[in-house]
Design an enzyme around this catalytic site. Structure first.
Site, PDB file in Angstrom:
ATOM      1  N   GLY B 230       0.835  -1.196   0.000  1.00 33.78           N
ATOM      2  CA  GLY B 230       0.000   0.000   0.000  1.00 33.78           C
ATOM      3  C   GLY B 230       0.865   1.239   0.000  1.00 33.78           C
ATOM      4  N   GLY B 232       2.004   5.305   1.163  1.00 35.06           N
ATOM      5  CA  GLY B 232       2.120   6.131   2.364  1.00 35.06           C
ATOM      6  C   GLY B 232       2.938   5.558   3.508  1.00 35.06           C
ATOM      7  N   CYS B 259       5.690  -5.812   1.436  1.00 34.37           N
ATOM      8  CA  CYS B 259       5.907  -4.376   1.263  1.00 34.37           C
ATOM      9  C   CYS B 259       5.401  -3.601   2.478  1.00 34.37           C
ATOM     10  CB  CYS B 259       5.240  -3.907  -0.032  1.00 34.37           C
ATOM     11  SG  CYS B 259       5.785  -2.266  -0.515  1.00 34.37           S
ATOM     12  N   LEU B 260       4.304  -2.852   2.337  1.00 37.09           N
ATOM     13  CA  LEU B 260       3.725  -2.169   3.494  1.00 37.09           C
ATOM     14  C   LEU B 260       3.482  -3.179   4.612  1.00 37.09           C
ATOM     15  CD1 LEU B 260       2.289   0.523   4.591  1.00 37.09           C
ATOM     16  CD2 LEU B 260       0.184  -0.578   3.831  1.00 37.09           C
ATOM     17  N   GLN B 263       6.263  -3.551   6.937  1.00 37.10           N
ATOM     18  CA  GLN B 263       6.386  -2.452   7.902  1.00 37.10           C
ATOM     19  C   GLN B 263       5.311  -2.578   8.986  1.00 37.10           C
ATOM     20  OE1 GLN B 263       5.958   0.755   5.104  1.00 37.10           O
ATOM     21  NE2 GLN B 263       7.570  -0.125   3.815  1.00 37.10           N
ATOM     22  N   ASN B 301       8.758  -1.226  -4.623  1.00 38.09           N
ATOM     23  CA  ASN B 301       8.124   0.080  -4.701  1.00 38.09           C
ATOM     24  C   ASN B 301       7.788   0.560  -3.297  1.00 38.09           C
ATOM     25  OD1 ASN B 301       6.579   2.308  -5.078  1.00 38.09           O
ATOM     26  ND2 ASN B 301       4.816   1.212  -5.913  1.00 38.09           N
ATOM     27  N   GLY B 303       8.813   3.703  -0.066  1.00 39.06           N
ATOM     28  CA  GLY B 303       9.558   4.875   0.392  1.00 39.06           C
ATOM     29  C   GLY B 303       9.926   4.770   1.861  1.00 39.06           C
ATOM     30  N   TYR B 304       9.219   3.852   2.584  1.00 46.47           N
ATOM     31  CA  TYR B 304       9.498   3.642   4.014  1.00 46.47           C
ATOM     32  C   TYR B 304      10.097   2.262   4.199  1.00 46.47           C
ATOM     33  CZ  TYR B 304       6.596   7.749   4.716  1.00 46.47           C
ATOM     34  OH  TYR B 304       6.091   9.018   4.664  1.00 46.47           O
ATOM     35  N   HIS B 343       8.299  -7.355  -3.675  1.00 47.87           N
ATOM     36  CA  HIS B 343       7.038  -7.875  -4.197  1.00 47.87           C
ATOM     37  C   HIS B 343       7.206  -9.249  -4.834  1.00 47.87           C
ATOM     38  CE1 HIS B 343       4.450  -4.299  -3.695  1.00 47.87           C
ATOM     39  NE2 HIS B 343       5.603  -3.652  -3.750  1.00 47.87           N
ATOM     40  N   GLU B 345       5.017 -11.109  -5.781  1.00 50.75           N
ATOM     41  CA  GLU B 345       4.014 -11.272  -6.841  1.00 50.75           C
ATOM     42  C   GLU B 345       4.457 -10.567  -8.128  1.00 50.75           C
ATOM     43  OE1 GLU B 345       3.921  -9.043  -4.595  1.00 50.75           O
ATOM     44  OE2 GLU B 345       3.042  -7.187  -5.352  1.00 50.75           O
TER      45      GLU B 345
END
Ligand SMILES: Nc1ncnc2c1ncn2[C@@H]1O[C@H](COP(=O)(O)OP(=O)(O)O)[C@@H](O)[C@H]1O
Ligand SMILES: Nc1ncnc2c1ncn2[C@@H]1O[C@H](COP(=O)(O)OP(=O)(O)O)[C@@H](O)[C@H]1O
Ligand SMILES: [Mg+2]
Ligand SMILES: [Mg+2]
Lengths: 1077, 369
Positions: B230, B232, B259-260, B263, B301, B303-304, B343, B345
């Site tokens: 996701g 942000g 990914c997200l 985190q 992909n 940024g955090y 990722h 996938e």
């Protein structure tokens, strides 16, 4: 999954080279071999190189610890292994030659016997890829698709398979490269001839395969390490679809028309396949991809460095050969640093933020009777790579780089008798045919339908074709917008001037006025994601800023040789690389400009800055004005940079070495000949012919036929030919005119039965400092590039040598030469005539440097910078003899008559040393493909006097070599008259025993066929014999002098084991001489 | 073909780049990020992780193979990764005038117009990327050159990058995708459709629930849980972190974060995350599996990132980025909880780590039995 323990590091490794350059196997293997040697030496591995190609960088002093200039055969390799107590061997850096040699070593159990370990990909895996049947089976095991096919061991089998397969079908030979012997068979009637070709030259396997013409052809470069880490470094898409060899295709990287699904599907298959085959190192996988679905076929895997891997290395900045060598030494990818970022490792896949376009260079027009169509068999002799941000930018650069006299993708560049035919059956000019078709309004869809070129490429050409029109339209004016649009579409200043019918220089002036200059971007492998220290640059008009600023250091710029073509190849790259290395040693920053992906000079760690771009007045000025070097070296890259000297000089560029005004005096025949007269130096009588009408009168003034007709300013005797009678003269004049319109044609007296001698030299402010004299074994009339050179000369009068040396010295001072130069002479008795003088490094510089142990290129460079060099070494005092022999690729050029003349035809060369002429000559001929005769010799000696000239040798063949002699009609009579027993054979099949049948039956393994003197095309029957010889790979000699030298050598050396000695054993002195003084 | 209207990209630091518009006409604002992939623009542009961002492609040629037909409502077929173009705007060097591919029904420009998203061509994306790399990601404004700057700053459409962004990208309510015997709960905070496709293709039925749904009952029924990717800052998903903590405490279901999700799992475990200077966006990111030593090329992909040093005891780094050493995955020592920053996938990008779905489902199956 991680491998438990790594294999022990090798201590002494043998690297196999690829031998002489030939079609399908060219400079790229000097690049991969050099990188391998560098990687080995970094690790302190004692490196031994076996490669007879004396013109390469890898065979230079300071590369391998031990160099063996001999044929790459299992026998010699085994002997070197014994001598050097080698414990390991690298097979994948020397092309097909090295691979096949390795396979032979394995099959004969020699590797096991000698306890030698193959580093990198094991031979078993190599066999799985080279044997087309095994390959299909192995891929079936993991469900990877290959084309429907049957591997056949005989023509009979193949006929049966073809019957089942149906037409059109594809024939492909195993254990070959460059598509050798392969081809499309569209109907049953073509099959027998096609099979004869496919199986010729001892091919053991031919694949009869489903024809996939028109499918997209895609390649991936894959790297896998011993820890099973696996990546694909780059993929490439052929503009020319399946059916045209990747080496004959215009190729772009990365692929342009594949979506992510297709890209990843092929990538995943590549990795699965490479893991399954057990490749350790680098390999290349080729696919056919159906343009209307995701259906695919694997065409082949090349389990070695290849032409494509060299291209991929230059396209991405990822040093595939270097990394492959490190992997062979046992390193894993993440342990190998990324030389460009210095921050990341070799385990990554380059992201490009530009695209590259590769285009092949052909020289088919140089060969009489060559079939013009291109297909699945390689015929090209070189290639170029252009870098930019859009397809128009790169295709236009690439086509100019080919140096074939076009200004880019010019729809008017060539005339086509039948445009559709041109599009349907591709020739080297098809791309221009596409442009022409667009100009004539043919639809993209229609062009695609005929050529199967993906519409994306054709659409991308439209704006270029339109711009050519926009420029030529009346009323078009040179305004900033038009200028910018044109530059962004990859137009050269020259094309803009020409289109707008303006004075040369107008576009440039306008660019300066509007501050429209190219920007220079880095090739950094990661699309700017990480800061890169790379010095690898290209120019583009699509950037708003350059990546790096020029430094404040003292710097010198070196112009490379550009595209390899017949007459100019790796030998000039050797000169450039040595110049650059010498400059670095002297503390200069070095800037290399070149655009040939097969070269070592375009290896970004050879120089401080590599500008991978055009070598034209425009681009060189753009770079020069930006970098502001102390000077420019144009004398190392052969004729391409040499021809720019005068214009660069006029544009205010500081040319190092000999004053360009003097270069011009030597190039301009009129001026040069006046100079010779003034110096009292003799030259063959000659005249300028400006109108064909006066030609015959002039010939009479010269003393009649034969005469030599040639335009000036050409290397390699291009468009030069001998006229024996008036009609021939007219024909040649017509042809010659077209070659270089702005230079008058020169007609000179052709001296028959003259010796040819060359001097390579270095001078300093008019003083001759280094010189080496080589003698040709062949008489004058065989181009110096095709001649067999002997250094030091063995059969030249001392008086003649003195005279030649004196003339060279006189020319050096008359032209105030500083730097390299070369003079060619004709010698008859004691008379010496000058043929030509080039104030630049010559083709034979690497040869004379390696034979004498004096690096002529380095020496010349020092002198050009005013740095004192080494003291002269007397090149006549050598206690060894060097012989340079040409390599021909006639076998690959269907239809071509394998005859020697004033036009150069060889594609490469070898050079070997020996204690005497015979030893060196046999080694050299062997290294160029000659096999010792054991069955029988065919003599077909044309001109009557030749028949008697050869009498002694014929007798030797019979009495000393004890070989049966077969002779054609006239020759047989002559021999009989001399009492030399021989079997008369017919020239054509039919009545009685014919030469053809004997050749096919393998009864004849040496052919001396001296074409009827002065018959430009050779008598048909002679032609048939010569043609059959090259097709069956039977040693063929068409020059009487060489044939005589050969027979004498065979006689003197019969029963003698020719010694195999390292170059360092012949020239111990140079061993301890420091390279960078 | 780009209409000849001049467009402008202005960055926070004042850098201005000029090009030509080829998409919708409205001005937009957002974080400007770059992606270094050479193919896969359809997949990237519909990846919800890009929600609210202006995307710069470093590969100079965009739209070569066009755009396939729009997919039917409710369909999750590829190459689309969500129902719409997610980026705020697109910046490329050169857009293909005439695309060519047997699946293509429209050009990149047509697509952007039809979804009224602006796009600009003719910008030197390499120079722009170098700027972003040196300064780190910046805010930027994409607008017609003719539009006055103050107007742009005032009116440019910009997404709320806090919690709001996650509400935009997650499907509003629970959706079920039948696939097989195993039941997998995919927590959706902008998950790419290919995560669902990858699970179904391997014989799992997927329940896709928005992050703000009541997850515990769904988790209880599931054989395994996937926390998807996701946009942000994960720290804006406090409610999800809390729900996840509860789920991890109550039932011991195999849990796989992507990914997200990596985190979120880290935060739920009590660790901490931080912002990378300019993130990882591309398909050539090398990672190393710290258990096996094997390395893989991955699609990324984000940024955090997870801060390794913040991991509580009982947790350890699993994958690490070979280039910059940043965290690429974590796993629990005791529980079947693990996650990766990249990722598996793919779509776009290499499929080298797809095996992780097999491992996850194998584990789920074994724990079910
Ligand atoms: N089945 C086929 N149908 C059509 N063209 C083919 C087929 N197989 C190969 N080719 C063409 O022939 C060329 C040479 O084949 P390849 O196996 O690559 O030979 P090499 O090993 O010498 O490179 C290929 O580049 C391709 O263009
Ligand atoms: N007057 C001549 N008589 C006989 N042979 C000649 C004469 N001039 C040139 N040749 C032959 O032609 C070859 C090519 O001529 P050259 O001037 O060297 O061409 P290039 O400039 O291409 O090297 C020479 O190597 C020599 O063998
Ligand atoms: Mg091959
Ligand atoms: Mg091939």
């Amino acid at each position: 999954m991680n491998r438990q323990s790594k294999p022990a590091k090798p201590r002494r490794t043998l690297v196999l080279g690829s031998g002489a350059l030939q079609i399908g196997q060219a400079g790229e293997f000097d690049y991969s071999g050099s990188q391998a040697i560098k990687a080995l030496k970094e690790d302190g591995v004692y490196t031994v190189l076996l490669n007879p190609n004396i013109a390469t960088i890898q065979t230079s002093e300071g590369m391998a610890d031990r160099l063996y200039l001999f044929a790459v055969t299992p026998e010699i390799a085994a002997e070197v292994i014994r001598k050097e107590r080698v414990d390991s061997i690298l097979l994948s850096f020397g092309g097909q030659t090295a691979l096949n040699c390795g396979i032979a070593l394995q099959e004969r159990g020699l590797l096991k016997e000698l306890g030698v370990r193959v580093l990198g990909t094991p031979v078993s895996a190599i066999l799985d890829t080279e044997d087309r049947q095994l390959f299909v089976d192995r891929l079936k095991e993991i469900g990877v698709k290959t084309a429907r096919s049957t591997a056949c061991g005989s023509a009979a089998e193949a006929r049966r398979a073809a019957g089942k397969m149906g037409y059109p079908l594809m024939l492909r030979a195993g254990f070959a490269l460059g598509g050798k012997g392969s081809g499309i068979v569209s109907r049953a009637s073509e099959l027998p001839a096609a099979l004869k070709r496919a199986f010729s030259g001892g091919v053991r396997q031919v694949l009869v395969e489903e024809y996939l013409g028109g499918w997209k052809e895609i390649e991936y470069e894959v790297v896998r390490d011993g820890g099973d880490n696996c990546i694909t470094v780059c993929n490439m898409e052929n503009l020319d679809p399946m059916g045209i060899h990747t080496g004959e295709s215009i190729v772009v990287a990365p692929s342009q028309t594949l979506n992510d699904e297709e890209y990843q599907m092929l990538r995943t298959i590549a990795i699965r396949t490479v893991r399954h085959l057990g490749i350790v190192g680098e390999c290349n996988i080729q696919y056919a991809l159906n343009p209307d679905s995701v259906d695919y076929r694997v065409i082949e895997v090349n389990a070695r460095l290849s032409r494509s891997s060299a291209l991929a290395s230059k396209a991405t900045g990822y040093p595939l050969a270097y990394v492959a060598a490190k992997i062979a030494l046992g390193y894993d990818l993440p342990e190998i640093p990324n030389g460009i970022t210095k921050k990341t490792t070799a385990f990554f896949e380059p992201a490009l933020d530009y695209l590259v376009c590769k285009a092949p260079r052909w020289d088919l027009t140089k060969f009489h009777g060559a079939v013009k169509q291109i297909g699945s068999e390689m015929k090209s002799v070189g290639e170029v790579m252009a870098i930019g941000r859009t397809f128009p930018e790169v295709i236009q650069k690439a086509l100019r780089m080919l140096d074939i006299g076009v200004m880019g993708l010019d729809p008017g560049a060539f005339e086509f008798a039948d445009l559709e035919e041109e599009l349907r059956h591709a020739t080297p000019r098809r791309i221009f045919g596409v442009a022409r078709a667009l100009r004539e309004g043919m639809s993209v869809a229609r062009i695609h339908e005929i050529t199967h070129i993906d519409p994306w490429f054709i659409h991308a050409m439209v704006p270029v074709v339109d711009m050519f029109g926009r420029l030529r339209a009346d009323g078009a004016v040179l305004d900033p917008e038009l200028l910018r649009d044109a530059k962004r579409l990859g137009f050269s200043d020259q094309a803009i001037d020409d289109g707008l019918r303006l004075q040369p220089g107008s576009a440039r002036a306008a660019r300066v006025e509007h501050a429209l200059r190219p920007c220079f971007a880095q090739i950094d492998t990661l699309a700017a994601e990480f800061p890169a220290e790379t010095n690898y640059l290209y120019s583009t008009y699509h950037a708003t800023a350059s990546d790096i600023a020029p430094t404040a250091r003292r710097k010198v710029m070196v112009l490379g040789a550009g595209v390899y073509r017949i007459g100019s190849s790796v030998e000039f790259d050797w000169c450039c690389v040595n110049a650059v290395q010498t400059l670095s040693a002297l503390g200069y920053e070095t800037i290399m400009v070149n655009y040939n992906p097969e070269t070592v000079s375009t290896d970004y760690d050879i120089c401080d800055r590599l500008v991978f771009d055009e070598i034209s007045l425009e681009s060189v000025l753009d770079i020069y004005e930006r970098e502001k070097p102390e000077g420019l070296i144009v004398s190392m890259g052969g004729q391409v940079p040499n021809n720019l000297a005068m214009r660069l000089h006029r544009a205010g560029v500081r040319i190092l070495g000999t004053d360009p005004e003097n270069i011009d005096r030597a190039e301009n025949r009129q001026v040069f000949s006046a100079l010779l007269d003034r110096l009292g130096i003799d030259q063959p009588a000659w005249r300028h012919v400006t109108d064909a009408g006066s030609a015959e009168r002039i010939v009479r003034e010269l003393g009649g036929f034969p005469v030599l007709v040639r335009p000036s300013y050409v290397l390699s005797g291009a468009a030069m030919s001998i006229a024996h009678e008036p009609n021939e003269l007219d024909r040649i004049l017509a042809r010659a005119k077209r070659v270089s319109p702005d230079h008058p044609v020169v007609v000179s007296k052709f001296e028959t039965r003259a010796r040819e001698i060359e001097i390579d030299a270095v001078a300093e402010r008019g003083e001759l400092v280094h010189w080496a004299i080589s003698e040709h074994i062949e008489d004058a009339g065989v181009h110096s590039g095709d001649a067999t050179l002997v250094l030091p000369p063995q059969g030249v009068y001392i008086a003649t040598i003195r005279r030649i040396r004196r003339i060279a010295a006189e020319l050096a001072s008359a032209l105030a030469i500083t730097g390299p130069f070369n003079v060619q002479f004709l010698a008859k008795h004691n008379l010496v005539k000058v043929i030509e003088c080039n104030l630049r490094a010559s083709r034979s510089f690497p040869f004379v440097s390696k034979v004498t142990g004096v690096n002529f290129a380095a020496e010349a460079t020092r002198r050009m910078l005013g740095v004192p060099g080494e003291n002269p070494v007397a090149s006549l005092e050598l206690d060894h003899v060097g012989v340079k022999a040409p390599m021909f690729s006639f076998g690959r050029l269907a239809g071509v008559d394998p005859m020697l003349g004033v036009e150069m035809a060889s594609t490469g060369e070898v050079g070997c040393l020996g204690d005497d002429l015979q030893e060196a000559l046999l080694h050299a001929l062997h290294a160029a493909g000659f096999r010792y005769p054991v069955k029988g010799v065919l003599l077909s000696l044309g001109p009557v006097e030749d028949k008697y000239w050869f009498a002694d040798e014929a007798r030797l063949i019979h009495e000393q070599l004890h070989l049966p002699i077969y002779a054609t009609g006239g020759t047989a009579e002559a021999l009989a008259a001399l009492g030399i027993p021989c079997t008369a054979v017919a020239k054509q099949p039919g009545d009685g025993k014919s030469a053809m049948e004997l050749i096919d039956a393998g009864e004849i393994d040496l052919i001396v066929n001296v074409p009827r003197e002065y018959d430009e095309y050779g008598r048909p029957d002679g032609y048939l014999i010569r043609r059959r010889a090259v097709e069956t790979g039977t040693p063929l000699f068409t020059d009487l002098q060489l044939a005589r030298a050969l027979i004498e050598a065979l006689w003197r050396k019969r029963g003698v084991e020719l010694p195999i000695r390292a170059w360092q054993e012949f020239l111990p002195a140079t061993r301890n001489r420091a390279r960078s003084d | 073909m780009p209409n000849k209207q001049r467009w402008r990209l202005e960055l926070e630091d004042g850098t201005v780049s000029l090009g030509f518009g080829f998409g919708a006409g409205r001005a937009v604002a957002g974080e400007v990020v770059f992606n270094t992939a050479m193919s896969g623009y359809v997949e990237s542009l519909t990846d919800p992780s890009y929600r609210g961002q202006i995307l710069v492609l470093t590969y100079p040629l965009a739209g070569n193979y066009g755009v396939p037909a729009p997919r039917a409502r409710g369909s999750i077929d590829g190459p689309y990764e969500s129902p719409r173009i997610q980026v705020q705007g697109l910046v490329v060097q050169h857009v293909a005038g005439e695309p060519s591919h047997h699946l293509s029904t429209r050009s990149l420009g047509d697509w952007f117009l039809s979804e009224s998203v602006p796009a600009v061509t003719g910008i030197d994306t390499r120079t722009l990327t170098r700027r972003l790399r040196e300064h780190g990601t910046m805010r930027g404004w994409l607008s017609p050159d003719s539009m006055p700057l103050d107007e742009v700053r005032r009116d440019a459409d910009e997404r709320d990058m806090r919690e709001g962004i996650f509400r935009e990208v997650a499907l509003p309510d629970v959706v079920r995708y039948p696939g097989g015997s195993l039941d997998v709960l995919v927590i959706d905070a902008g998950a790419k459709d290919n995560i669902v496709r990858s699970l179904c293709a391997r014989g799992a039925s997927v329940t896709r629930a928005p992050w703000h749904a009541d997850l515990a009952p769904l988790a209880e029924k599931a054989d395994g849980i996937v926390i998807g990717n996701g946009p942000g800052d994960p720290k804006d998903l406090g409610p999800l972190v809390a729900q996840l903590r509860e789920i991890m405490g109550r039932f011991r279901r195999p849990l796989f974060g992507i990914c997200l999700g990596n985190q979120i799992l880290c935060l739920a475990a009590g660790g901490d995350t931080g912002k990378l200077p300019y993130g990882h966006r591309g398909v050539n990111q090398p990672v190393r599996d710290l258990l096996t030593g094997r390395c893989y090329i991955t699609s990324q992909n984000h940024g955090y990132a997870v801060r390794d040093d913040s991991l509580p005891t009982g947790w350890r780094p699993w994958f690490v980025n070979v280039n910059d050493g940043s965290n690429e995955g974590i796993r629990s020592d005791h529980d079947p909880y693990f996650s990766v920053q990249f990722h598996p996938e793919a779509s776009p990008g290499p499929q080298d780590t797809a095996y992780l779905f097999d491992d996850f489902l194998r584990l789920a199956a074994s724990m079910k039995a």
